[in-house]
Design a protein around this motif. Structure first.
Motif, PDB file in Angstrom:
ATOM      1  N   CYS A  31       1.067   2.261   9.737  1.00  0.00           N
ATOM      2  CA  CYS A  31       1.300   1.287   8.554  1.00  0.00           C
ATOM      3  C   CYS A  31       0.919  -0.054   8.980  1.00  0.00           C
ATOM      4  O   CYS A  31       0.996  -0.603  10.019  1.00  0.00           O
ATOM      5  N   CYS A  73       0.951  -3.700   4.609  1.00  0.00           N
ATOM      6  CA  CYS A  73       0.263  -4.347   3.316  1.00  0.00           C
ATOM      7  C   CYS A  73       1.233  -4.325   2.128  1.00  0.00           C
ATOM      8  O   CYS A  73       0.879  -5.181   1.158  1.00  0.00           O
ATOM      9  N   CYS A  96       2.863   0.027  -1.089  1.00  0.00           N
ATOM     10  CA  CYS A  96       3.538   1.287  -1.402  1.00  0.00           C
ATOM     11  C   CYS A  96       4.975   0.507  -2.148  1.00  0.00           C
ATOM     12  O   CYS A  96       5.003   1.443  -3.098  1.00  0.00           O
TER      13      CYS A  96
HETATM   14  S1  SF4 Z   1       0.903   1.107   1.556  1.00  0.00           S
HETATM   15 FE1  SF4 Z   1       2.685   0.951   2.694  1.00  0.00          FE
HETATM   16  S2  SF4 Z   1       2.667   2.390   4.195  1.00  0.00           S
HETATM   17 FE2  SF4 Z   1       0.584   1.977   3.758  1.00  0.00          FE
HETATM   18  S3  SF4 Z   1      -0.024   0.440   4.969  1.00  0.00           S
HETATM   19 FE3  SF4 Z   1       0.678  -0.515   3.002  1.00  0.00          FE
HETATM   20  S4  SF4 Z   1       2.804  -0.871   3.707  1.00  0.00           S
HETATM   21 FE4  SF4 Z   1       2.458   0.738   5.175  1.00  0.00          FE
END
Ligand code: SF4
Ligand code: SF4
Length: 215
Positions: free
Chosen positions: A75, A78, A81
């Motif tokens: 992870c 970002c 999710c």
């Molecule tokens: S979407 Fe969620 S799990 Fe994937 S890199 Fe971004 S913060 Fe991490």
């Protein structure tokens, strides 16, 4: 304002014929359907937990946080999710990657903490579809139990331990990359991650013409 009578279409109920008035055809149709189900009986009850469930390949169970080749959490914090999650059950605290550590030169951030409330989750799969680096995935594990609500808050360590448990079991291929189960699977090869670079506004339109490729 009252409805004008001329704007109303009155619908007359069609009159029933003799047989319809007896309701016998409807009763016969019902008995025929019941007879069909009796003669074509197929058991649908599963004898769980004595017999383990035969789950479809794309079953969405407990989450895992994947590791990269170096064993670090994949992870990059970002927040995609957490933003996509309709149940608002993902809580991430990001931390800046140590710039002077050679092991972290390819990252800007990583999750200092990453918690999923597995009780609030509706197992929709939006998080794994949103993740640009296939870091979060859902596994075949469905028999999730706990004595307290606290136990059902899966933190980073617990989510990484689910990855360690499931990575070699064969039931959980990397779904979003090889399993072709989400938009992220459209990448033939995942984009190489690197430190974020400043994109000039006149570069943006050129870059957006090649979706899925980060240069
Ligand atoms: S979407 Fe969620 S799990 Fe994937 S890199 Fe971004 S913060 Fe991490
Ligand atoms: S499966 Fe759906 S509800 Fe559960 S954490 Fe992911 S996005 Fe949220």
């Amino acid at each position: 304002m009252p409805i004008n009578a001329k704007d109303v279409d009155w619908v007359e109920e069609p009159p029933m014929n003799f047989w319809e008035a007896t309701f016998l055809p409807a009763v016969v149709d019902g008995l025929r359907a019941t007879g069909h189900h009796v003669t074509h009986f197929k058991p649908v009850t599963q004898m769980y937990p004595e017999v383990a469930s035969d789950l479809p390949k794309h079953y969405r169970g407990v989450h895992r946080l994947n590791r990269d080749d170096a064993g670090r959490v994949k992870c990059v914090a970002c927040m995609m999710c957490a933003t996509a999650c309709p149940a608002r059950c993902i809580d991430i605290v990001a931390q800046e990657a140590p710039k002077d550590d050679p092991n972290w030169v390819d990252r800007d951030k990583f999750p200092k903490s990453f918690v999923i409330d597995e009780l609030k989750c509706i197992y929709c799969g939006m998080c794994e579809e949103a993740c640009p680096v296939d870091a979060i995935e859902m596994t075949h594990i469905y028999d999730l139990t706990g004595m307290t609500r606290q136990e059902m808050l899966f933190d980073k360590e617990k989510l990484l331990s689910v990855f360690d448990q499931t990575k070699d079991c064969g039931l959980d291929p990397v779904r979003t990359h090889k399993g072709k189960l989400g938009p992220a699977s459209d990448f033939e090869q995942l984009p190489t991650l690197g430190p974020a670079t400043q994109v000039r506004s006149d570069d943006r339109s050129a870059k957006s013409a090649t979706p899925g490729v980060i240069k």
